[in-house]
Design a protein around this motif. Structure first.
Motif, PDB file in Angstrom:
ATOM      1  N   PHE A   1      -6.308   5.454   4.156  1.00 29.22           N
ATOM      2  CA  PHE A   1      -6.220   6.613   5.040  1.00 29.22           C
ATOM      3  C   PHE A   1      -4.912   7.377   4.835  1.00 29.22           C
ATOM      4  O   PHE A   1      -4.850   8.582   5.046  1.00 29.22           O
ATOM      5  N   GLU A   2      -3.872   6.661   4.428  1.00 33.60           N
ATOM      6  CA  GLU A   2      -2.586   7.314   4.174  1.00 33.60           C
ATOM      7  C   GLU A   2      -2.516   7.906   2.773  1.00 33.60           C
ATOM      8  O   GLU A   2      -1.570   8.630   2.445  1.00 33.60           O
ATOM      9  N   GLY A   3      -3.516   7.600   1.949  1.00 29.88           N
ATOM     10  CA  GLY A   3      -3.518   8.111   0.578  1.00 29.88           C
ATOM     11  C   GLY A   3      -2.460   7.469  -0.296  1.00 29.88           C
ATOM     12  O   GLY A   3      -1.944   8.110  -1.219  1.00 29.88           O
ATOM     13  N   LYS A   4      -2.123   6.235  -0.019  1.00 33.45           N
ATOM     14  CA  LYS A   4      -1.074   5.548  -0.774  1.00 33.45           C
ATOM     15  C   LYS A   4      -1.673   4.478  -1.693  1.00 33.45           C
ATOM     16  O   LYS A   4      -2.732   3.933  -1.410  1.00 33.45           O
ATOM     17  N   MET A   5      -0.954   4.199  -2.760  1.00 29.05           N
ATOM     18  CA  MET A   5      -1.437   3.241  -3.752  1.00 29.05           C
ATOM     19  C   MET A   5      -1.491   1.829  -3.169  1.00 29.05           C
ATOM     20  O   MET A   5      -0.642   1.442  -2.366  1.00 29.05           O
ATOM     21  N   LEU A   6      -2.491   1.093  -3.595  1.00 31.79           N
ATOM     22  CA  LEU A   6      -2.695  -0.276  -3.134  1.00 31.79           C
ATOM     23  C   LEU A   6      -2.634  -1.193  -4.349  1.00 31.79           C
ATOM     24  O   LEU A   6      -3.428  -1.060  -5.281  1.00 31.79           O
ATOM     25  N   THR A   7      -1.678  -2.112  -4.362  1.00 35.32           N
ATOM     26  CA  THR A   7      -1.558  -3.063  -5.468  1.00 35.32           C
ATOM     27  C   THR A   7      -1.948  -4.449  -4.985  1.00 35.32           C
ATOM     28  O   THR A   7      -1.929  -4.738  -3.782  1.00 35.32           O
ATOM     29  N   ILE A   8      -2.274  -5.309  -5.927  1.00 33.80           N
ATOM     30  CA  ILE A   8      -2.703  -6.659  -5.552  1.00 33.80           C
ATOM     31  C   ILE A   8      -1.550  -7.454  -4.947  1.00 33.80           C
ATOM     32  O   ILE A   8      -1.735  -8.286  -4.062  1.00 33.80           O
ATOM     33  N   THR A   9      -0.314  -7.160  -5.378  1.00 37.50           N
ATOM     34  CA  THR A   9       0.855  -7.861  -4.839  1.00 37.50           C
ATOM     35  C   THR A   9       1.073  -7.498  -3.371  1.00 37.50           C
ATOM     36  O   THR A   9       1.274  -8.379  -2.521  1.00 37.50           O
ATOM     37  N   SER A  10       1.024  -6.181  -3.062  1.00 39.88           N
ATOM     38  CA  SER A  10       1.234  -5.759  -1.670  1.00 39.88           C
ATOM     39  C   SER A  10       0.103  -6.260  -0.784  1.00 39.88           C
ATOM     40  O   SER A  10       0.316  -6.613   0.384  1.00 39.88           O
ATOM     41  N   LEU A  11      -1.116  -6.301  -1.329  1.00 39.53           N
ATOM     42  CA  LEU A  11      -2.261  -6.774  -0.556  1.00 39.53           C
ATOM     43  C   LEU A  11      -2.125  -8.261  -0.246  1.00 39.53           C
ATOM     44  O   LEU A  11      -2.427  -8.706   0.871  1.00 39.53           O
ATOM     45  N   ALA A  12      -1.645  -9.030  -1.221  1.00 41.13           N
ATOM     46  CA  ALA A  12      -1.442 -10.472  -1.002  1.00 41.13           C
ATOM     47  C   ALA A  12      -0.359 -10.700   0.045  1.00 41.13           C
ATOM     48  O   ALA A  12      -0.478 -11.597   0.899  1.00 41.13           O
ATOM     49  N   ASP A  13       0.706  -9.896   0.001  1.00 40.89           N
ATOM     50  CA  ASP A  13       1.777 -10.017   1.005  1.00 40.89           C
ATOM     51  C   ASP A  13       1.258  -9.729   2.407  1.00 40.89           C
ATOM     52  O   ASP A  13       1.676 -10.355   3.381  1.00 40.89           O
ATOM     53  N   ALA A  14       0.337  -8.771   2.518  1.00 42.82           N
ATOM     54  CA  ALA A  14      -0.180  -8.371   3.829  1.00 42.82           C
ATOM     55  C   ALA A  14      -1.113  -9.428   4.428  1.00 42.82           C
ATOM     56  O   ALA A  14      -1.363  -9.423   5.633  1.00 42.82           O
ATOM     57  N   ALA A  15      -1.630 -10.329   3.595  1.00 39.26           N
ATOM     58  CA  ALA A  15      -2.615 -11.303   4.071  1.00 39.26           C
ATOM     59  C   ALA A  15      -2.039 -12.256   5.099  1.00 39.26           C
ATOM     60  O   ALA A  15      -2.759 -12.756   5.979  1.00 39.26           O
ATOM     61  N   GLY A  16      -0.737 -12.542   5.002  1.00 42.28           N
ATOM     62  CA  GLY A  16      -0.111 -13.429   5.976  1.00 42.28           C
ATOM     63  C   GLY A  16      -0.381 -14.895   5.736  1.00 42.28           C
ATOM     64  O   GLY A  16      -0.210 -15.725   6.638  1.00 42.28           O
ATOM     65  N   VAL A  17      -0.829 -15.244   4.522  1.00 33.81           N
ATOM     66  CA  VAL A  17      -1.102 -16.639   4.172  1.00 33.81           C
ATOM     67  C   VAL A  17      -0.465 -16.901   2.814  1.00 33.81           C
ATOM     68  O   VAL A  17      -0.036 -15.964   2.128  1.00 33.81           O
ATOM     69  N   PRO A  18      -0.382 -18.158   2.368  1.00 36.72           N
ATOM     70  CA  PRO A  18       0.182 -18.457   1.057  1.00 36.72           C
ATOM     71  C   PRO A  18      -0.490 -17.642  -0.050  1.00 36.72           C
ATOM     72  O   PRO A  18      -1.671 -17.293   0.036  1.00 36.72           O
ATOM     73  N   TYR A  19       0.288 -17.347  -1.109  1.00 43.94           N
ATOM     74  CA  TYR A  19      -0.146 -16.445  -2.181  1.00 43.94           C
ATOM     75  C   TYR A  19      -1.478 -16.873  -2.794  1.00 43.94           C
ATOM     76  O   TYR A  19      -2.370 -16.047  -3.019  1.00 43.94           O
ATOM     77  N   GLY A  20      -1.634 -18.167  -3.070  1.00 48.08           N
ATOM     78  CA  GLY A  20      -2.871 -18.657  -3.688  1.00 48.08           C
ATOM     79  C   GLY A  20      -4.078 -18.392  -2.802  1.00 48.08           C
ATOM     80  O   GLY A  20      -5.141 -17.976  -3.279  1.00 48.08           O
ATOM     81  N   THR A  21      -3.919 -18.651  -1.500  1.00 51.20           N
ATOM     82  CA  THR A  21      -5.018 -18.406  -0.557  1.00 51.20           C
ATOM     83  C   THR A  21      -5.343 -16.922  -0.502  1.00 51.20           C
ATOM     84  O   THR A  21      -6.521 -16.521  -0.488  1.00 51.20           O
ATOM     85  N   ALA A  22      -4.283 -16.098  -0.459  1.00 50.62           N
ATOM     86  CA  ALA A  22      -4.487 -14.643  -0.397  1.00 50.62           C
ATOM     87  C   ALA A  22      -5.255 -14.145  -1.618  1.00 50.62           C
ATOM     88  O   ALA A  22      -6.173 -13.317  -1.506  1.00 50.62           O
ATOM     89  N   MET A  23      -4.901 -14.657  -2.808  1.00 49.93           N
ATOM     90  CA  MET A  23      -5.569 -14.218  -4.033  1.00 49.93           C
ATOM     91  C   MET A  23      -7.046 -14.604  -4.035  1.00 49.93           C
ATOM     92  O   MET A  23      -7.893 -13.852  -4.525  1.00 49.93           O
TER      93      MET A  23
ATOM     94  N   ALA B   1      -5.164 -17.435  18.484  1.00 51.85           N
ATOM     95  CA  ALA B   1      -5.957 -17.379  17.261  1.00 51.85           C
ATOM     96  C   ALA B   1      -5.076 -17.689  16.061  1.00 51.85           C
ATOM     97  O   ALA B   1      -3.862 -17.527  16.110  1.00 51.85           O
ATOM     98  N   SER B   2      -5.706 -18.130  14.990  1.00 47.52           N
ATOM     99  CA  SER B   2      -4.978 -18.386  13.754  1.00 47.52           C
ATOM    100  C   SER B   2      -5.023 -17.130  12.886  1.00 47.52           C
ATOM    101  O   SER B   2      -5.794 -16.203  13.133  1.00 47.52           O
ATOM    102  N   VAL B   3      -4.192 -17.104  11.867  1.00 50.32           N
ATOM    103  CA  VAL B   3      -4.128 -15.942  10.978  1.00 50.32           C
ATOM    104  C   VAL B   3      -5.476 -15.737  10.273  1.00 50.32           C
ATOM    105  O   VAL B   3      -6.048 -16.685   9.730  1.00 50.32           O
ATOM    106  N   ASP B   4      -5.969 -14.502  10.307  1.00 47.04           N
ATOM    107  CA  ASP B   4      -7.225 -14.160   9.639  1.00 47.04           C
ATOM    108  C   ASP B   4      -6.863 -13.367   8.377  1.00 47.04           C
ATOM    109  O   ASP B   4      -6.671 -12.151   8.415  1.00 47.04           O
ATOM    110  N   ALA B   5      -6.744 -14.067   7.262  1.00 42.86           N
ATOM    111  CA  ALA B   5      -6.305 -13.427   6.022  1.00 42.86           C
ATOM    112  C   ALA B   5      -7.265 -12.330   5.581  1.00 42.86           C
ATOM    113  O   ALA B   5      -6.841 -11.258   5.125  1.00 42.86           O
ATOM    114  N   ARG B   6      -8.563 -12.566   5.721  1.00 47.28           N
ATOM    115  CA  ARG B   6      -9.558 -11.578   5.311  1.00 47.28           C
ATOM    116  C   ARG B   6      -9.375 -10.282   6.085  1.00 47.28           C
ATOM    117  O   ARG B   6      -9.362  -9.192   5.508  1.00 47.28           O
TER     118      ARG B   6
END
Length: 554
Positions: free
Chosen positions: A29-51, A12-17
Motif C-alpha cells: 500500500f505504501e508502494g515500497k520495495m519488499l525484500t525477503i530479508t525485511s519480510l523475515a525480520d517482520a515475522a517475529g520468529v527465528p530466521y529459519g522458521t520465517a523462511m 496469544a503467541s506470535v503469529d509469523a504467518r
C-alpha cells in the motif's frame, strides 16, 4: 489488533504467518520495495522458521517472487492478486464486525455514520483493489520513458513513479512539457531514427494529424493479439482515439469542458444554473461587481490555442462544427470524414453568433481574460475573483481539494449552455497514451505492457485519489470510493450516457493544429476590438479554405 494480543499481553503467541502478510500488505500500500530479508525480520520468529513460512506463502500463490535481474539471483516479493483480494475480504468482514459491536448493522445501506459506511457488503463487489504487481515484470534494467503534458494525471504519475517502477519491475521516467511544446516534440520524435520515448501522450484533437503522418502506431493488431476490449471505456472517449478504423491510443485522462458556477453567488442574485447562452450572459452581468474585485465570469481569451479552442467549443453551442461535418443521430460524424467535409464554416450564421456572444461577455469578464490560458483561468476562479467560468473537469481539483480556495464546496457543474432551442453539448478532450511509430519492434511489447498497466481501472482510481478528477472507465466511476472524491465524476458518466459529451466541436483532422493557429490570431484580434466580426471571420474563413486547398493539392 494482533499486536495488542501478542506484544502487550500473554493472550496469544506470535503469529509469523500473519506478521508476514501484514508487513507485505503494508509495504504494498505504501508502494515500497519488499525484500525477503525485511519480510523475515517482520515475522517475529527465528530466521529459519520465517523462511519456511515465506516459502509456504509463495507455494500457495499468496506471494509472488519476481526476478530483478536476468540471472534470477536478485528478486523482489509482492502480494499476489489472490492475497490482496483475501486481505480486503478480511478487512471488510472486520469492519462489519466492528459495526456489529457498535450497533450499526441496522443502519440502512443509504445512511452513513460520520460519512463512513459500516459493513460495506452492498458495495464490496464494486470497490477496486489497490494495484497489484505484474506477475512478470518488464525488467529492472529497462527504462520506460513517457512523454506527457503538465496536467493532473501526469503529475500524479510522476509523483508515483517509484511505486510504479516497483509494481511493473521497470524504471519509469515521465517527461512533461507544455501543450504546444508537447505537440512539436511528438513530431520531432518521429524524425529520429530511434524513438526517444516508449509512450507518448496525445491530445484527442491531434489524433487525425498524428495518424495521417504516421507519427503514432495503429493498435488494432496489438488489441486483437492481447484480447483487449474497450467496452469499459466511455464510448465517446474510446471512439475519439480512432482514425479511419484504427485505434490509435488508450484513454488515460479524459476531460469534459463544463460550466463551473458558484452556487452561493447565484443564490445571492436569485438565479439558477444557466442552461442557455442568453441566461449565461444575463448571469454574468448580474454577478459582475456584486462583490469587490469579483467579475461575472473569467474566459479563456488568451492569444493562440486558448482563444481558438474557446471559439470552436462555443460555436458548438450555436449548433455547428467549424467544418462541414456530416450530420449523425446525436450530432455530427467524426468517424468517416471525407474530402467533401473539408469546407470551413467559420464565416456563417453560427460563427457570427459565436463571435457576438464572446464579445458580449467581454465587459463582464475578468480583466485578465485576454491573457488567460487554462491554468490562469482556473486560478482566478479558485481565488474567488470570478463567479463563473468554463473549465475542464480535470482541473476542478484545483479548488475542490484545496482547503484555501474560497470556491471549495460551493461549485456546481453543468454542460455548456446552448442557444435556446438547441441541445446542450459539452466538448470531450483529454489525453490518450499512444506508441510512437519510430519505437522499433524490439521495444513494442514492453511499451504495450506498460501502457496497458497505466490504463487499468485500479490505476485510474489511484489517479483520482491523488487529485485527478477524471475517469474514462465505467468500472472506476462506479467505485464508491471514487464517487466519494467528487460528485462530478458520476455527473459526467450520466452526460456520457445521455449523449451530451461530443468530440465533433474539435474535429480530429490532420489540419486541426493549423486551424487552431489561424483562429488563435483572428479571434484574438476581434476580442481586442482591432477588427470587426466580418473582417475576423472572413479572414479566418479565407485562410482555412486556402489551407485545405493546399492540402488537397499535395
Amino acid at each position: 489488533m494482533r499486536k495488542l494480543s501478542e506484544e502487550k499481553t500473554d493472550l496469544a503467541s506470535v503469529d509469523a504467518r500473519w506478521n508476514i502478510i501484514a508487513y507485505a500488505m503494508n509495504r504494498h500500500f505504501e508502494g515500497k520495495m519488499l525484500t525477503i530479508t525485511s519480510l523475515a525480520d517482520a515475522a517475529g520468529v527465528p530466521y529459519g522458521t520465517a523462511m519456511r513460512r515465506i516459502g509456504e506463502l509463495i507455494d500457495e500463490g499468496l506471494l509472488l517472487r519476481r526476478p530483478r535481474s536476468k540471472s534470477g539471483k536478485s528478486f523482489s516479493l509482492h502480494p499476489t492478486r489472490t492475497l490482496i483480494t483475501q486481505f480486503e475480504v478480511y478487512a471488510s468482514e472486520f469492519k462489519r464486525t466492528v459495526g456489529d459491536a457498535f450497533g450499526f448493522t441496522d443502519v440502512d445501506a443509504d445512511e452513513a455514520v460520520d460519512g463512513f459506511f459500516f459493513g460495506g457488503h452492498y458495495m464490496a463487489s464494486r470497490i477496486l483493489s489497490y494495484p497489484n504487481a505484474m506477475r512478470v515484470g518488464i525488467g529492472k534494467e529497462r527504462t520506460i520513458r513517457v512523454l506527457c503534458p503538465i496536467d493532473p494525471t501526469f503529475k500524479t504519475l510522476k509523483k508515483l513513479s517509484p511505486q510504479l517502477s516497483e509494481l511493473c519491475g521497470a524504471q519509469f521516467e515521465f517527461v512533461t512539457m507544455p501543450l504546444d511544446q508537447l505537440h512539436d516534440e511528438i513530431f520531432e520524435n518521429q524524425k529520429r531514427a530511434k524513438s526517444r520515448y516508449d509512450i507518448v501522450s496525445v491530445d484527442l484533437p491531434w489524433i487525425g494529424q498524428l495518424a495521417e503522418c504516421a507519427a503514432v502506431m495503429p493498435l488494432n493488431d496489438l488489441l486483437k493479439a492481447n484480447d483487449y476490449r474497450g467496452s469499459d471505456f466511455h464510448a465517446t472517449i474510446w471512439q475519439a482515439a480512432r482514425y479511419r478504423g484504427q485505434q490509435c491510443g488508450i484513454p488515460i485522462q479524459p476531460t469534459v469542458e463544463l460550466l463551473f458556477c458558484r452556487e452561493d453567488l447565484l443564490d445571492e442574485v436569485g438565479l439558477g444554473l444557466p442552461q442557455t447562452t442568453d441566461a449565461l450572459l444575463h448571469a454574468a452581468q448580474a454577478l459582475h461587481g456584486t462583490r469587490r474585485g469579483q467579475s461575472g465570469i473569467v474566459m479563456n481569451y488568451g492569444r493562440g490555442t486558448p482563444v481558438a479552442h474557446t471559439f470552436m467549443q462555443t460555436m458548438a453551442n450555436f449548433g455547428s462544427p467549424v467544418i462541414d461535418l456530416s450530420p449523425s443521430v446525436d450530432g455530427f460524424d467524426t468517424d468517416t470524414i471525407h474530402a467533401k467535409n473539408y469546407r470551413p464554416l467559420i464565416d456563417s450564421k453560427a460563427g457570427r453568433e459565436t463571435a457576438q456572444f464572446l464579445l458580449d461577455l467581454l465587459p463582464f469578464s475578468h480583466p485578465d481574460s485576454l491573457r488567460c490560458d487554462w491554468d490562469k483561468r482556473i486560478g482566478i476562479f479558485s481565488r474567488g475573483e470570478a463567479a463563473m467560468t468554463y473549465g475542464w473537469s480535470i482541473r476542478a481539483a484545483r479548488f475542490e481539494q484545496d482547503d484555501s480556495s474560497v470556491a471549495q464546496g460551493k461549485v456546481i457543474y453543468a454542460p455548456h449552455p446552448s442557444k435556446a432551442g438547441l441541445t446542450q453539448v459539452s466538448p470531450v478532450g483529454g489525453f490518450v497514451l499512444a506508441l510512437p511509430a519510430a519505437l522499433g519492434a524490439d521495444r513494442v511489447a514492453n511499451a504495450w505492457k506498460a501502457m496497458e498497466y497505466l490504463t487499468r481501472p485500479e490505476l485510474m482510481k489511484l489517479y483520482v485519489q491523488n487529485g485527478s478528477l477524471t475517469s474514462p472507465r465505467f468500472s472506476t466511476s462506479a467505485d464508491p470510493e471514487v464517487q466519494a472524491v467528487s460528485s462530478m465524476i458520476r455527473d459526467i458518466d450520466k452526460m456520457e450516457q445521455n449523449g451530451t459529451l461530443q468530440v465533433w466541436p474539435r474535429p480530429p483532422i490532420p489540419e486541426f493544429a493549423d486551424i487552431t493557429s489561424i483562429l488563435g490570431d483572428e479571434i484574438y484580434f476581434l476580442l481586442q476590438q482591432q477588427v470587426s466580426i466580418d473582417e475576423a471571420l472572413g479572414s479566418a474563413q479565407h485562410r482555412i479554405e486556402k489551407l485545405f486547398k493546399m492540402g488537397a493539392s499535395k
